[in-house]
Design a protein around this motif. Sequence first.
Motif, mmCIF file in Angstrom:
data_model
loop_
_atom_site.group_PDB
_atom_site.id
_atom_site.type_symbol
_atom_site.label_atom_id
_atom_site.label_comp_id
_atom_site.label_asym_id
_atom_site.label_seq_id
_atom_site.Cartn_x
_atom_site.Cartn_y
_atom_site.Cartn_z
ATOM 1 N N GLU A 42 -42.858 -11.200 -0.464
ATOM 2 C CA GLU A 42 -43.692 -11.088 -1.658
ATOM 3 C C GLU A 42 -44.354 -9.714 -1.732
ATOM 4 O OE1 GLU A 42 -47.562 -13.239 -3.741
ATOM 5 O OE2 GLU A 42 -46.681 -14.124 -1.951
ATOM 6 N N ARG A 43 -44.922 -9.249 -0.625
ATOM 7 C CA ARG A 43 -45.603 -7.954 -0.606
ATOM 8 C C ARG A 43 -44.618 -6.818 -0.889
ATOM 9 N NH1 ARG A 43 -49.021 -5.880 -2.633
ATOM 10 N NH2 ARG A 43 -50.002 -7.879 -2.367
ATOM 11 N N ALA A 44 -43.425 -6.860 -0.293
ATOM 12 C CA ALA A 44 -42.428 -5.807 -0.519
ATOM 13 C C ALA A 44 -41.995 -5.763 -1.982
ATOM 14 C CB ALA A 44 -41.223 -6.014 0.391
ATOM 15 N N MET A 45 -41.789 -6.941 -2.580
ATOM 16 C CA MET A 45 -41.407 -6.989 -3.991
ATOM 17 C C MET A 45 -42.511 -6.405 -4.864
ATOM 18 S SD MET A 45 -40.906 -10.214 -6.589
ATOM 19 C CE MET A 45 -42.639 -10.572 -6.450
ATOM 20 N N LEU A 46 -43.748 -6.812 -4.621
ATOM 21 C CA LEU A 46 -44.860 -6.324 -5.435
ATOM 22 C C LEU A 46 -45.093 -4.827 -5.239
ATOM 23 C CD1 LEU A 46 -47.314 -9.327 -5.089
ATOM 24 C CD2 LEU A 46 -45.943 -8.685 -7.100
ATOM 25 N N ASP A 47 -44.932 -4.332 -4.022
ATOM 26 C CA ASP A 47 -45.074 -2.895 -3.773
ATOM 27 C C ASP A 47 -44.003 -2.101 -4.504
ATOM 28 O OD1 ASP A 47 -47.273 -3.378 -2.177
ATOM 29 O OD2 ASP A 47 -46.200 -3.065 -0.278
ATOM 30 N N ALA A 48 -42.763 -2.602 -4.493
ATOM 31 C CA ALA A 48 -41.673 -1.913 -5.192
ATOM 32 C C ALA A 48 -41.908 -1.916 -6.700
ATOM 33 C CB ALA A 48 -40.330 -2.559 -4.852
ATOM 34 N N LEU A 49 -42.400 -3.020 -7.224
ATOM 35 C CA LEU A 49 -42.711 -3.085 -8.657
ATOM 36 C C LEU A 49 -43.862 -2.151 -9.023
ATOM 37 C CD1 LEU A 49 -42.468 -6.819 -9.761
ATOM 38 C CD2 LEU A 49 -41.202 -4.889 -10.698
ATOM 39 N N ALA A 50 -44.849 -2.058 -8.160
ATOM 40 C CA ALA A 50 -46.024 -1.229 -8.438
ATOM 41 C C ALA A 50 -45.666 0.256 -8.544
ATOM 42 C CB ALA A 50 -47.079 -1.438 -7.362
ATOM 43 N N ALA A 51 -44.538 0.636 -7.976
ATOM 44 C CA ALA A 51 -44.112 2.041 -8.026
ATOM 45 C C ALA A 51 -43.482 2.412 -9.366
ATOM 46 C CB ALA A 51 -43.122 2.314 -6.896
ATOM 47 N N ARG A 52 -43.296 1.446 -10.249
ATOM 48 C CA ARG A 52 -42.666 1.674 -11.550
ATOM 49 C C ARG A 52 -43.552 1.161 -12.676
ATOM 50 N NH1 ARG A 52 -38.612 5.205 -10.873
ATOM 51 N NH2 ARG A 52 -37.319 4.621 -9.140
ATOM 52 N N PRO A 53 -43.475 1.769 -13.858
ATOM 53 C CA PRO A 53 -44.294 1.277 -14.970
ATOM 54 C C PRO A 53 -43.799 -0.053 -15.528
ATOM 55 C CG PRO A 53 -42.967 3.146 -15.671
ATOM 56 C CD PRO A 53 -42.767 2.992 -14.193
ATOM 57 N N GLU A 54 -42.484 -0.313 -15.411
ATOM 58 C CA GLU A 54 -41.904 -1.564 -15.911
ATOM 59 C C GLU A 54 -40.791 -2.018 -14.980
ATOM 60 O OE1 GLU A 54 -40.631 -0.974 -19.942
ATOM 61 O OE2 GLU A 54 -42.681 -0.911 -20.669
ATOM 62 N N GLY A 55 -40.530 -3.320 -14.972
ATOM 63 C CA GLY A 55 -39.436 -3.860 -14.171
ATOM 64 C C GLY A 55 -39.613 -5.348 -13.952
ATOM 65 N N ARG A 56 -38.710 -5.911 -13.162
ATOM 66 C CA ARG A 56 -38.786 -7.329 -12.820
ATOM 67 C C ARG A 56 -38.409 -7.497 -11.355
ATOM 68 N NH1 ARG A 56 -33.481 -10.328 -15.458
ATOM 69 N NH2 ARG A 56 -31.915 -9.063 -14.388
ATOM 70 N N ASP A 84 -45.996 -2.093 -18.937
ATOM 71 C CA ASP A 84 -47.130 -1.199 -19.210
ATOM 72 C C ASP A 84 -48.079 -1.089 -18.019
ATOM 73 O OD1 ASP A 84 -46.171 -0.723 -21.801
ATOM 74 O OD2 ASP A 84 -47.234 -2.477 -22.582
ATOM 75 N N GLY A 85 -47.530 -1.103 -16.795
ATOM 76 C CA GLY A 85 -48.341 -0.923 -15.598
ATOM 77 C C GLY A 85 -49.060 -2.156 -15.092
ATOM 78 N N ALA A 86 -48.848 -3.309 -15.706
ATOM 79 C CA ALA A 86 -49.469 -4.562 -15.264
ATOM 80 C C ALA A 86 -48.390 -5.538 -14.811
ATOM 81 C CB ALA A 86 -50.281 -5.175 -16.391
ATOM 82 N N THR A 87 -48.625 -6.210 -13.692
ATOM 83 C CA THR A 87 -47.655 -7.152 -13.132
ATOM 84 C C THR A 87 -48.161 -8.579 -13.273
ATOM 85 O OG1 THR A 87 -46.973 -5.500 -11.504
ATOM 86 C CG2 THR A 87 -46.361 -7.782 -11.061
ATOM 87 N N VAL A 88 -47.283 -9.455 -13.753
ATOM 88 C CA VAL A 88 -47.568 -10.887 -13.855
ATOM 89 C C VAL A 88 -46.591 -11.607 -12.933
ATOM 90 C CG1 VAL A 88 -47.590 -12.896 -15.372
ATOM 91 C CG2 VAL A 88 -48.361 -10.670 -16.229
#
Length: 99
Positions: A42-56, A84-88
């Motif tokens: 979970e942490r690795a996925m969220l860290d990888a997503l946080a490095a980009r403005p958009e993604g899944r 837009d820089g926010a993760t759900v």
Amino acid sequence: MWALPDGFLPGRTVRFLLMVWEVEAGDAYRTCGVTDSPETAERAMLDALAARPEGRGRVRYARLSFVGVGYVYGPAVLTAIRTDGATVVRAGDAWEGIS
């Protein structure tokens, strides 16, 4: 700890349960990893997503295949979308509904 889904490779307890995480952000960025820890995945996925403005991204169960090459995938336990820089983050599998 996430519970093992009913019927996921029954009778195959000698093959360890793994967690696979993956992230897609546009056509040019894809990354993934494998661990035996749900929290690490979970942490690795969220860290990888946080490095980009958009993604899944998603985290799902996996075991080594019967022949020992590749994985047999189980259901997703977490799905995340970043816009837009926010993760759900959502429990379960919503991967196909987001891009």
